[in-house]
Write a protein that holds these residues in place. Structure first.
Motif, mmCIF file in Angstrom:
data_model
loop_
_atom_site.group_PDB
_atom_site.id
_atom_site.type_symbol
_atom_site.label_atom_id
_atom_site.label_comp_id
_atom_site.label_asym_id
_atom_site.label_seq_id
_atom_site.Cartn_x
_atom_site.Cartn_y
_atom_site.Cartn_z
ATOM 1 N N UNK A 1 0.875 -1.173 0.000
ATOM 2 C CA UNK A 1 0.000 0.000 0.000
ATOM 3 C C UNK A 1 0.911 1.221 0.000
ATOM 4 N N UNK A 2 0.767 2.090 -1.007
ATOM 5 C CA UNK A 2 1.696 3.217 -1.138
ATOM 6 C C UNK A 2 0.964 4.510 -1.458
ATOM 7 N N UNK A 3 1.214 5.532 -0.635
ATOM 8 C CA UNK A 3 0.676 6.870 -0.885
ATOM 9 C C UNK A 3 -0.844 6.917 -0.932
ATOM 10 N N UNK A 4 -1.481 6.030 -0.162
ATOM 11 C CA UNK A 4 -2.939 5.893 -0.256
ATOM 12 C C UNK A 4 -3.647 7.054 0.447
ATOM 13 N N UNK B 1 -0.977 7.143 3.065
ATOM 14 C CA UNK B 1 -0.654 5.968 3.886
ATOM 15 C C UNK B 1 0.151 4.951 3.092
ATOM 16 N N UNK B 2 1.242 4.466 3.678
ATOM 17 C CA UNK B 2 2.023 3.386 3.065
ATOM 18 C C UNK B 2 2.330 2.326 4.121
ATOM 19 N N UNK C 1 -1.647 3.744 -4.471
ATOM 20 C CA UNK C 1 -1.564 2.434 -5.103
ATOM 21 C C UNK C 1 -1.765 1.324 -4.069
ATOM 22 N N UNK C 2 -2.489 0.276 -4.473
ATOM 23 C CA UNK C 2 -2.607 -0.942 -3.647
ATOM 24 C C UNK C 2 -2.244 -2.105 -4.557
ATOM 25 N N UNK D 1 -3.002 8.477 9.152
ATOM 26 C CA UNK D 1 -1.580 8.289 8.849
ATOM 27 C C UNK D 1 -0.976 7.249 9.788
ATOM 28 N N UNK D 2 0.187 6.707 9.406
ATOM 29 C CA UNK D 2 0.903 5.792 10.295
ATOM 30 C C UNK D 2 1.591 6.611 11.379
#
Length: 250
Positions: A13-16, A29-30, A66-67, A227-228
């Motif tokens: 999961x990138x830049x969601x 979110x990544x 992206x997922x 966010x993480x």
């Protein structure tokens, strides 16, 4: 793509990001999930936990990001296509067929019976029986195959729904608060079940029960405001001052 991220993750999961009327429920979110991993997502109410599962399973479309699952981009796919790609999702409340037996619930979920044509010509052959019995044993319901689902305990209904997903052999299973409302004994058995499942699958769990999280988590992702906030082992996360302040301190 993050150049430091290995390419062989099961889920990347990138830049969601997803915005609802300008509010970013999930914000850049990544995170990455390995094969045979139990990843637990925790965080205060409104942190975006369930929204993340909605995004992965295609219920909600991301605004950006992206997922990737087994190298395949999921963000443009429909829910049923994501299921067929190997992602199973269990919601908070069990959705089982209460008037059917445990056997019938599992049999109905067997992949060949999924469409109308398949269901019409569906035969209860040895392959189906064997698979139903194998899954029933895994979910502690081998002795309840002829029991009507309506009379199962709350915990047994949760296990049955997990079984209905397992019989489809997904590579990634997503569970939203699976032990809510369970007895202590049922929670212990659910931890045992998840630790069995990950021989063949990966699991993402959203959970508030910290004792249960300690029993199952390989890695914990703490979300705050989409966010993480922190990530790592449960031991590392629970001693992170930011997590204590935002979440565990309450």
């Amino acid at each position: 793509m993050d150049p430091s991220a290995p390419a062989d993750f099961l889920l990347s999961v990138e830049g969601l990001t997803v915005s609802f009327d300008g509010f970013k429920a999930v914000n850049d979110l990544s995170f990455y999930v390995d094969e045979n991993e139990i990843r637990v997502i925790i965080g205060p109410n409104g942190a975006g936990k369930t929204t993340v599962l909605d995004l992965i399973c295609g219920r909600t479309r991301p605004t950006e990001g992206s997922i990737r699952f087994k190298g395949q981009e999921l963000t443009g796919m429909r829910e049923h296509e994501i299921v067929h790609a190997g992602v199973g999702r269990k919601f908070q409340n069990p959705s089982i067929y209460e008037d059917l037996t445990v056997f019938e619930n599992l049999e109905l979920s067997f992949p060949r019976g999924r469409n109308v044509f398949g269901a019409l010509f569906f035969r209860r052959d040895a392959e189906v029986r064997d698979r139903v019995e194998e899954v029933a044993e895994m979910i502690f319901l081998k002795d309840h195959l002829d029991t009507e689902a309506a009379i199962l305990s709350h915990g047994q209904k949760q296990w049955l729904e997990i079984g209905m997903l397992l019989i489809q052999s997904p590579k990634l299973l997503m569970l939203d608060e699976p032990v809510a409302g369970m007895s202590i004994a049922e929670r212990v058995k659910t931890a045992e079940l998840l630790n069995t499942i990950i021989r063949n699958q990966s699991v993402i769990v959203i959970e508030h029960d910290m004792k249960f999280v300690e029993d199952i988590a390989h890695r914990v992702t703490v979300l705050h405001q989409g966010k993480v906030l922190s990530e790592g082992t449960m031991d590392r996360v629970k001693h992170d001052p930011k997590v204590v302040e935002v979440y565990l301190g309450h």
